[in-house]
Structures are given as C-alpha cells and as structure tokens.
Enzyme design. Structure first.
Site, PDB file in Angstrom:
ATOM      1  N   GLU A 144       0.850  -1.187   0.000  1.00 36.59           N
ATOM      2  CA  GLU A 144       0.000   0.000   0.000  1.00 36.59           C
ATOM      3  C   GLU A 144       0.891   1.245   0.000  1.00 36.59           C
ATOM      4  O   GLU A 144       1.845   1.287   0.763  1.00 36.59           O
ATOM      5  CB  GLU A 144      -0.898   0.051   1.234  1.00 36.59           C
ATOM      6  CG  GLU A 144      -1.918   1.190   1.132  1.00 36.59           C
ATOM      7  CD  GLU A 144      -2.855   1.285   2.351  1.00 36.59           C
ATOM      8  OE1 GLU A 144      -2.649   0.540   3.328  1.00 36.59           O
ATOM      9  OE2 GLU A 144      -3.764   2.107   2.298  1.00 36.59           O
ATOM     10  N   GLY A 284       2.991   2.755  10.716  1.00 36.06           N
ATOM     11  CA  GLY A 284       2.755   1.972  11.932  1.00 36.06           C
ATOM     12  C   GLY A 284       2.618   0.488  11.659  1.00 36.06           C
ATOM     13  O   GLY A 284       3.282  -0.334  12.283  1.00 36.06           O
ATOM     14  N   ALA A 285       1.760   0.148  10.722  1.00 36.20           N
ATOM     15  CA  ALA A 285       1.511  -1.248  10.425  1.00 36.20           C
ATOM     16  C   ALA A 285       0.676  -1.347   9.161  1.00 36.20           C
ATOM     17  O   ALA A 285       0.186  -0.333   8.664  1.00 36.20           O
ATOM     18  CB  ALA A 285       0.767  -1.915  11.574  1.00 36.20           C
ATOM     19  N   MET A 286       0.517  -2.577   8.664  1.00 36.27           N
ATOM     20  CA  MET A 286      -0.190  -2.762   7.404  1.00 36.27           C
ATOM     21  C   MET A 286      -1.074  -3.999   7.453  1.00 36.27           C
ATOM     22  O   MET A 286      -0.646  -5.065   7.879  1.00 36.27           O
ATOM     23  CB  MET A 286       0.853  -2.861   6.271  1.00 36.27           C
ATOM     24  CG  MET A 286       0.247  -3.056   4.904  1.00 36.27           C
ATOM     25  SD  MET A 286      -0.813  -1.638   4.454  1.00 36.27           S
ATOM     26  CE  MET A 286      -2.019  -2.477   3.440  1.00 36.27           C
ATOM     27  N   GLU A 287      -2.309  -3.819   6.975  1.00 36.49           N
ATOM     28  CA  GLU A 287      -3.370  -4.811   7.156  1.00 36.49           C
ATOM     29  C   GLU A 287      -3.429  -5.903   6.095  1.00 36.49           C
ATOM     30  O   GLU A 287      -4.500  -6.493   5.886  1.00 36.49           O
ATOM     31  CB  GLU A 287      -4.713  -4.075   7.184  1.00 36.49           C
ATOM     32  CG  GLU A 287      -5.165  -3.467   5.827  1.00 36.49           C
ATOM     33  CD  GLU A 287      -4.835  -1.999   5.640  1.00 36.49           C
ATOM     34  OE1 GLU A 287      -3.883  -1.518   6.296  1.00 36.49           O
ATOM     35  OE2 GLU A 287      -5.504  -1.332   4.823  1.00 36.49           O
ATOM     36  N   GLU A 321      -5.441  -2.734  12.627  1.00 35.48           N
ATOM     37  CA  GLU A 321      -5.143  -3.594  11.464  1.00 35.48           C
ATOM     38  C   GLU A 321      -6.112  -4.761  11.404  1.00 35.48           C
ATOM     39  O   GLU A 321      -6.545  -5.169  10.325  1.00 35.48           O
ATOM     40  CB  GLU A 321      -3.698  -4.082  11.494  1.00 35.48           C
ATOM     41  CG  GLU A 321      -2.638  -2.975  11.617  1.00 35.48           C
ATOM     42  CD  GLU A 321      -2.802  -1.823  10.656  1.00 35.48           C
ATOM     43  OE1 GLU A 321      -3.327  -2.026   9.551  1.00 35.48           O
ATOM     44  OE2 GLU A 321      -2.423  -0.680  11.020  1.00 35.48           O
ATOM     45  N   GLU A 343      -9.895   4.100   6.132  1.00 29.60           N
ATOM     46  CA  GLU A 343      -9.084   4.598   7.249  1.00 29.60           C
ATOM     47  C   GLU A 343      -9.917   5.360   8.282  1.00 29.60           C
ATOM     48  O   GLU A 343      -9.756   5.153   9.486  1.00 29.60           O
ATOM     49  CB  GLU A 343      -7.916   5.446   6.737  1.00 29.60           C
ATOM     50  CG  GLU A 343      -6.891   4.662   5.917  1.00 29.60           C
ATOM     51  CD  GLU A 343      -6.306   3.443   6.635  1.00 29.60           C
ATOM     52  OE1 GLU A 343      -6.463   3.323   7.864  1.00 29.60           O
ATOM     53  OE2 GLU A 343      -5.696   2.594   5.945  1.00 29.60           O
TER      54      GLU A 343
HETATM   55  N1  TRP Z   1      -3.058   0.983   5.741  1.00 28.02           N
HETATM   56  C1  TRP Z   1      -2.071   1.255   6.747  1.00 28.02           C
HETATM   57  C2  TRP Z   1      -2.863   1.563   7.992  1.00 28.02           C
HETATM   58  O1  TRP Z   1      -3.326   2.622   8.213  1.00 28.02           O
HETATM   59  C3  TRP Z   1      -1.212   2.426   6.401  1.00 28.02           C
HETATM   60  C4  TRP Z   1       0.121   2.129   5.834  1.00 28.02           C
HETATM   61  C5  TRP Z   1       1.017   1.267   6.296  1.00 28.02           C
HETATM   62  C6  TRP Z   1       0.747   2.780   4.741  1.00 28.02           C
HETATM   63  N2  TRP Z   1       2.158   1.334   5.548  1.00 28.02           N
HETATM   64  C7  TRP Z   1       2.018   2.235   4.602  1.00 28.02           C
HETATM   65  C8  TRP Z   1       0.366   3.761   3.866  1.00 28.02           C
HETATM   66  C9  TRP Z   1       2.909   2.673   3.627  1.00 28.02           C
HETATM   67  C10 TRP Z   1       1.241   4.187   2.897  1.00 28.02           C
HETATM   68  C11 TRP Z   1       2.495   3.645   2.769  1.00 28.02           C
HETATM   69  O2  TRP Z   1      -3.194   0.717   8.739  1.00 28.02           O
HETATM   70 ZN    ZN Z   2      -5.477   1.845   8.567  1.00 29.56          ZN
END
Ligand code: TRP
Ligand code: ZN
Length: 884
Positions: A144, A284-287, A321, A343
């Site tokens: 993402e 922070g993190a990615m789903e 997430e 979001e």
């Molecule tokens: N979708 C992620 C969140 O809000 C956001 C995110 C994580 C993101 N890594 C990223 C967005 C890198 C842009 C680029 O939970």
């Molecule tokens: Zn998110």
C-alpha cells in the site's frame, strides 16, 4: 524452481535502450477522472525465487475483458523501476509491448488471455521500503498504496481484485520461515538447501493487500475460536530475542477479534492470522490479508521497555489492522481518493475499541488532543484537504490526520446523530451490501442513510469541504428563558473559497450554577449559517456546557466568564467537558499573555482562576488519577499556537512554561505529596497503578519547573527507583530539560542499559530532541553524528528529527537554525526514503501562521528544497503546495 541467473538485459525492446527522459512535473491525478479498468484479473499466480540481493518474480495473470468498462486493445500494467525480462501471452513469447513512464503496455487482441511476465529485483537496494525489501536479514513487503508495481507489472489499483496463488523458495538457512496471504497449502525443502512454500488466499483482493515475508523468525502462537466456531491459529512473528515481549500483542489481537464480533458483528474469515514485526517500516503497520506487517514499535511491549502509552498504542494498532479485515479488505476502496472509507472508519472502530478497553473518557480526551494538535493545524494550512481529496500527485502524501482522524470524527458524528443501535444497522447494511466490492465514500454514506434511517444529504459536505468550522456561541438569559444563538463559518482553504454551512451536531447541557446540575443533555444540530434555540425554566442564567464529548470536530468560539469555566472544570458531569473547560481557561490566558495584552493585574487574576481550578482538580477525591492527569495537562503548544493568525512560538513557549512554574510554586506541597503518594503504588498494569504513574511524572514536571534543583533530585530518585519504563522515561524526560550532573548521569545510564534495544534507544534520541534544554539544537546536531544514528531506519529518523520538528523551542529558534536542520534532513533523506522525507515538509509549511521574521526564514528553507535537482514526487508535491 530456479533462482539461477537470468539475463538482466531485456531482449530486444528498443524503448528500453532510450536514455533517461527529462525530469518532468509529476502529473495531477483527479478523482473526477476515475474510470473502471478495462480488464478483470480473476487469477494471479506469483512465483518468487528469493534472495536478499536478487529476487526473481514470475507473474502469471489470467485476464479477461471487463464488461463494465470501455473496451481497450491494450492492457496497461503499472511498473516502477522494473524491466520486463520475459513477456508471454498465452504461452508465446511476445515483443508486442512498450514501456511508458515505467508502465508496461501490452496489446491484447482477444477476450481472455494469460499473461506471463518475468522481473527481477534487488530487495537489499530498496531503501524506500516500498515493494519487496530487506530488513535485518529478512525479506518483507509493503504494497500500500502503490508498492506492488515495484515487484511486478500489474494493474496496481485497488478496484482490480484477484485471487492470488503464490510459490516461493529461497536458501533455508536465511529463510526458514516463508509466509504469504491466506493459507499455506504445501511446503518443504529441496536437497540443494532450499526451503519452499505454496500459499493460497481464497479471498479476491487488490494488489495493495499482497504480502510476503521470508526470514528467520519465531512465533508467539495462540488460537481464537470465532462466534461461528472456526478455530483460528494466531501467530506473532518476531526475531528470536524479542519473543518474550509479544504477549501483549497476542492478547490485544484476541480482544480485538472478540470485540469486533460483539460490537460490529464481524467474524474473521481465514484459519490463520499472522502478524510479523519488522524494524524498518515507513508507517505503523499494514493490514495485508491474513498477514499483517507491523513496525516493531507496535508489537513489542513489556514493562521494562515499554511505557503505558506504548502498551495502549500496541493494543490500538493491533486492533486497527485487525478491524481492516472488514473495513478495508472485505470491503475495499474503489480508488485512493476513497482512502477515508477504510481509514476513517477503521480509526473510529479502533477508537471505540480502545474506549471500551481503557476507559471512555480518557481515551476520548487523548483522541481529541491528537486531532487538535495535528489535524487542526493541517486543516488551517496550505496542505488542507477534504477527508475525500479531489486530487493528488503522490498518494502517500494523503495518509494524513485529516483522512484518518477527521475521517473518524465525521463517521462518529453520524453515529451520534443515529444513536448506537441505528448506526449498527447502517454498518451492517454497508458490510452486506458491499462485501467483496471496491466501494466509495458515497456508498458508505448511502448505506448508513438507508440502514440507520438518516437523511445525510447535506451532511455529505463533510466529505467535500476542507477546513475546521468555527462555531460562535452566544447564550442570553431573560426572565426564565435562556436563548442559545449559534453561528458557523467554514473557513477558506486552498482551492475552496465558497463554503456552504454543514450540519454540526452539538451535545449541550445547561447547568444551574447553584445546584451544580442540569436538566438533561440534548443534541442540537446547527445546519444553517445561524440558528437559535430557546430553553425555558431558568430563573438564573445557566452555565452552558457545549460540544460535550467533542460531538463535532469544530472550534468553538465564545465569550465566557472565567468563573464559569472554573465551575465547569470542577462540576461538569461529562468528563470531556471538564477537560475542555480547563483547556479553554488556560488557552484563553496563554493567548492573551503571549499577545502581550495583559496588565500585571490581569495576569495575576487569570493565574488565580487557573490556580483555583487546578487546586480543585488536585483535591478532588472522586477523580481517578488517569482523569486527574488529563485535567492537569496544559494545552499543547501547537494547539495554543493555532489560536493566532500569526504566532510568536517563543512567546507562547515562554508563557506556557511560566504558567507551569507558577502552578508548581503555588501547589508545591500538594504536588510533592502527590508525587510521594504515587511513588508508593507498586507496578501493575491495572488502571489505578497506571493512573498513579501518570500523575507521578506530571507532578514531577510541575515541580521541576518551579524549582529545577529540587526537581532534578526528585527526578533522579524517580529514575533510580524505577522498575518500569513509564517511570524511567518520565524521570529522564524531566531531567533532559534541566542542567546538572543528574542529567548526564541518567542519559548515560539509560544508553548503557538499553543499547541493544533499538526501540528504547529511539526513546533516548527522542527525549533529547524534545527537551526544554537551551542547547537542544547543539544536542540534536551531535546526535545526528552518533554511531547509532542512521537515515536508513525510519523509526530512528523520526526519533531524532520528528521529535525535534515538534519541539517549538528548538525548531523555532529565532536565528532559523532549527528550520535549516530540518531542511538539510529533507534534502539528504529524499533520495533514500522519499515517503518519510516528505513528512517533514508540513512543519515548515506552517510559515503563514508564524510571525513575519521567522516566516521568511521558513519560506526560504522551503525554497531551498524546491530548488534541489530531481526531487521525489512526494517531496515535490508537499513543497510546492506549502509555498503555493
Ligand atoms: N493501511 C495502513 C494503515 O493505516 C497504512 C500504511 C502502512 C501505509 N504502511 C504504509 C500507507 C505505507 C502508505 C504507505 O493501517
Ligand atoms: Zn489503517
């Protein structure tokens, strides 16, 4: 099967031989230009030959015409920094392709085809941390928003949903663990020392949710049985030495899964849920579906190394997430302009979850504090945008407090207007109606409208208009009638001058100042430029409590007697409103004082009012310490600065520090007693002990402001007695702002104690960069040369420079040295990690709201960035908008 060499030069396509094109302005992408993709991609098969320096990717896409789109004789596959090493259509190599700005254009004559493309990437050279990259010897992905196109050529847009099947292999000593989305279908080892695994994700998903992880990891495992009786295996993957700091993450995940079943009726939909902690991560993190990738900061926690705030943040981000599995993954976004669809809604969901876990009042106050000190400035500056933006050049720049936090507030208002039960009917309808689809914000609003039975026609303006509305309040009293007159103005923002009034739901109560009670709360909705409401039965002029619980993300402007604010701060039965009254009282004073408007008399009168309210808070035995702590906190410097057309940050800083000193002096006995009392509470994670730790460090900071020598001694004692990070960091925070041997001793001790723990060393950098110490700039410059400092790790960069950019006392140094430091960083970081570099631009972009002398220096630094050759799209966009 083979990770053997393949030719790295493409075969025979002349376009690739062309020299690099002239750098040109990155194009503007507009929401109104959306068109569906002409092709569907029902199946995607990926084969990875993994290596840290060389990974070979074979992608096989089944494609067929999209009946809902304009037909096209070509397919446009996004690519970023890739070369197509082999291209085949239906099993036959082809040269019928071209490259255009990195993208691959292929002619496709028929209805259905199979496209096979081979690419090769070097994860170890990927310092942007987008796509497939190496981090501490492991491989991981971040796709993402547009990272998948750095792995293979693909329609890298969220409305193309595909079922993924993945095979991967790599040296088994380096990559004993191989993870991907969905379920593992087979795995094993070959005789030549390779580990391999096959994965399948049954749920169609957009490319941004793809993830792959390969490395030497260990898991903290558990299970969760869903409401439908499905047993889910849960794993939190970390490096070996971090395993004993994963309990809290795993427990948080379990709580989140249960809560989402109970509160939103959402059940998990795979047999496996993996979380991987990575130390190099942009956000922070990615789903990613079934395989969340996390910044270690939001996974690892134990009392020795994580503060109470860190524990809460882990719980909140794990939940965030997880909640995306429905709000984001099962129902995804049609295009990136709809980002707030997932979001904003997911932030609201994680906020409500944390309110239930940690206590509603304090969590609400914390969320409002973040909104006001981060989102309000964004909304009143050159980067202001609606929660659903209309255009962008680089989507990474729109992962903002506006899209996330204001987005959550907008949905929260719908919930307030509908009530919890009807809101739930709306969200049920939304999930059912759009399951498996790529939806829009409009779809969400319509579903809430239909499901909850609300008319949201005018409310939709909250999606299209930027800027924080100002609501001015006037309460009159005559006879037995109280009349409330409200007026709203939505300020001008870039590209939006003509604003319409929006529906603003305000929870209000009218207090009798003698009984200290009110006759019931109501919600008034101001939906025109002006409105008036009358209330009967008031023999005395009542005291108005308004925007209780922060029911609308607006700023309230009213004339109110200080005595009434003191009353509300002590008596209001809405805890948020109590906090708010205290903030209003202090903010009003600091603004007047920093403007130089106050006579000595007026100043001491204001301080008396504040002292009266502060004293009542210290003495109120009905308050728990967590809430007491909130009430003791002075408004943030940014929030106070926001109240000026053009602020002098140094004046605001000085007045705020002076008030701290005054309160510390006036309440020295009470604060010492509080510090002693709190220091005797043994460590535990329950609310009472947490509250004690919160007021302990707060008391300490007031005491240190009043008497630095005594404060330093007390802080050193707190530091030495600490058996947990909350107390230790709190003490060190106070010490870093003071002179003296205790400061040096504690900083050295802290470093030696935690030198092997990067997350704690981040704190060590951040504390020094945020300190009140007069030489903070010199300290930051020296820390940038520290052997532990690196521009390659975003956490480390943020710990030094984000912390510094948020330290008004350093950043806004009158000679402009703070601005220069941040500008030098942006220029040096941009070629390495543009996404992170661009995040430093907004602090300089605030120049219009700062007094002219500093403003000119800030602007000059922005211009210095703008003039740099070959800026990234990210930084280019932020700088041009900021100068704009
Ligand atoms: N979708 C992620 C969140 O809000 C956001 C995110 C994580 C993101 N890594 C990223 C967005 C890198 C842009 C680029 O939970
Ligand atoms: Zn998110």
């Amino acid at each position: 099967m083979d990770i053997a060499r393949t030719p790295s030069t493409p075969e025979g396509n002349p376009e690739l031989a062309d020299a690099a094109p002239e750098p040109k302005e990155p194009p503007v992408i507009r929401r109104e230009d959306y068109e569906p993709f002409p092709w569907l991609v029902p199946q995607t098969a990926l084969d990875f030959g993994l290596g840290l320096e060389r990974t070979k990717v074979v992608a096989r896409l089944t494609v067929e015409r999209n009946p809902a789109a304009e037909p096209s004789a070509t397919i446009h596959l996004n690519g970023d920094g890739l070369e197509p090493l082999e291209v085949e259509i239906d099993g036959t190599p082809t040269l019928e392709w071209s490259l255009e700005d990195g993208d691959l254009l292929l002619s496709l004559p028929g209805e259905k085809h199979e496209v096979r493309i081979v690419t090769e990437i070097d994860p170890s050279a990927n310092s942007q941390l987008m796509g497939l990259y190496a981090s501490g010897g492991m491989l991981c992905t971040q796709c993402e928003a547009e990272g998948f196109r750095r792995i293979t050529f693909f329609p890298d847009r969220p409305d193309v949903l595909s079922v993924y099947t993945v095979s991967m292999r790599g040296p088994k000593d380096q990559f004993p663990i191989l993870l991907c989305n969905g379920n593992e279908t087979a795995s094993g080892e070959t005789e030549d020392g390779l580990r391999w695994a096959d994965w399948h994700d049954p749920w169609p998903k957009p490319s941004y949710l793809f993830a792959l992880v390969a490395g030497d990891l260990v898991a903290k495992s558990g299970t969760f049985t869903t409401m439908g009786g499905r047993e889910v295996e849960l794993n939190v993957w970390v490096r070996e030495g971090d395993l004993d700091r994963t309990d809290h993450a795993l427990e948080s995940l379990r709580r989140a899964m249960k809560w989402d079943e109970e509160t939103f009726g959402r059940e998990y939909d795979l047999d496996l849920y993996n979380i991987v902690a990575v130390s190099d991560f942009n956000m922070g993190a990615m789903e990613n579906k079934g395989l969340n990738v996390f910044n270690t900061k939001y996974v690892l926690a134990d009392p020795e190394t994580a503060t109470d705030g860190d524990f809460d943040a882990v719980e909140g981000v794990i939940a965030h997430e997880y909640f995306h599995n429905w709000s984001g993954n099962r129902v995804t976004c049609r295009d990136w302009f709809q980002l707030s669809l997932k979001e904003g809604f997911t932030v609201l969901r994680d906020q409500l979850f944390s309110q239930d876990m940690q206590g509603e009042a304090v969590k609400r106050i914390e969320d409002v504090r973040v909104l006001r000190s981060v989102q309000f400035p964004e909304d009143s500056g050159p980067l202001a945008h609606p929660i659903r933006p209309d255009s962008f050049r680089e989507i990474s720049n729109f992962y903002t407090a506006t899209v996330y936090n204001k987005g959550a507030e907008v949905i929260r208002m719908m919930r307030t207007m509908a009530g919890e039960e009807r809101f739930r009917k709306g969200t049920d309808l939304y999930f059912n109606r759009h399951d498996g689809e790529a939806a829009t914000c409009e779809d969400f609003v319509s579903a809430i409208e239909d499901g909850a039975g609300l008319d949201l026609q005018q409310f939709r303006l909250w999606y299209s208009q930027a800027g924080t509305p100002k609501v001015s309040v006037d309460l009159r009293h005559s006879g037995s009638t109280a009349t409330l007159a409200l007026r709203q103005v939505v300020p001008q923002t870039p590209d939006q001058s003509d604003k319409k009034p929006m529906p603003i739901p305000l929870r209000i109560a009218l207090f009798d100042r003698e009984t200290g009670r009110h006759g019931g709360e109501e919600v008034v909705v101001l939906d025109a430029a002006e409105g008036e409401w009358t209330f009967e039965g008031f023999d005395r002029a009542p005291v108005l409590s308004i925007n209780r619980g922060f029911s609308a993300p607006v700023s309230i402007e009213r004339r109110i007697e200080e005595a009434d604010l003191v009353f509300l701060a002590a008596k209001d039965d809405d805890p948020f409103a109590r906090y708010e009254a205290m903030q209003e009282l202090v903010t009003g004073h600091l603004v007047a004082a920093a403007k130089g408007e106050l006579s000595d008399d007026a100043r001491s009168r204001a301080r008396d009012f504040i002292g009266e309210a502060f004293g009542a808070i210290l003495a109120d035995e009905a308050l728990d310490d967590q809430m007491r702590g909130e009430l003791m906190m002075l408004p943030t410097q940014t929030y106070v600065t926001e109240q000026f057309d053009q602020a002098d940050p140094q004046r605001v800083f000085e007045e705020r520090e002076a008030l701290k000193r005054t309160l510390g002096e006036r309440f020295v006995e009470e604060l010492r007693a509080m510090h002693d009392r709190a220091s005797s509470v043994p460590y535990s994670l329950d609310a009472e002990a947490r509250g004690a730790r919160k007021v302990k460090t707060l008391a300490l900071s007031f005491l240190a402001a009043a008497d630095p020598a005594d404060g330093a001694q007390r802080a050193e004692r707190q530091y030495e007695a600490a058996d947990n990070m909350t107390d230790r960091q709190g003490a060190l925070m106070v010490l870093t702002g003071l002179e003296g041997p205790q400061r040096t001793r504690a900083l050295l001790d802290f470093y030696e104690r935690y030198r092997d723990n990067p997350l704690v060393i981040d704190k060590w950098f951040a504390l020094q960069a945020t300190s009140l110490h007069p030489k903070v700039i010199e300290h930051v410059k020296a820390l940038a040369e520290h052997p532990d400092f690196t521009l390659r790790n975003p956490n480390r960069v943020r710990s030094l420079y984000m912390a510094f950019a948020g330290n008004p006392h350093g950043f806004h140094a009158a000679d402009g040295e703070g601005y220069r430091l941040v500008t030098d960083l942006v220029l040096e970081l941009d070629p390495i990690n543009p996404q992170t570099a661009a995040r430093f631009v907004p602090s300089l972009g605030r120049w219009r709201r700062i007094e002219p002398g500093r403003a000119a220096k800030m602007r000059a630094e922005l211009e210095r960035i703008a003039e740099a050759p070959s800026l990234s799209r990210d930084t280019y966009e932020q700088v041009t908008r900021s100068l704009g």
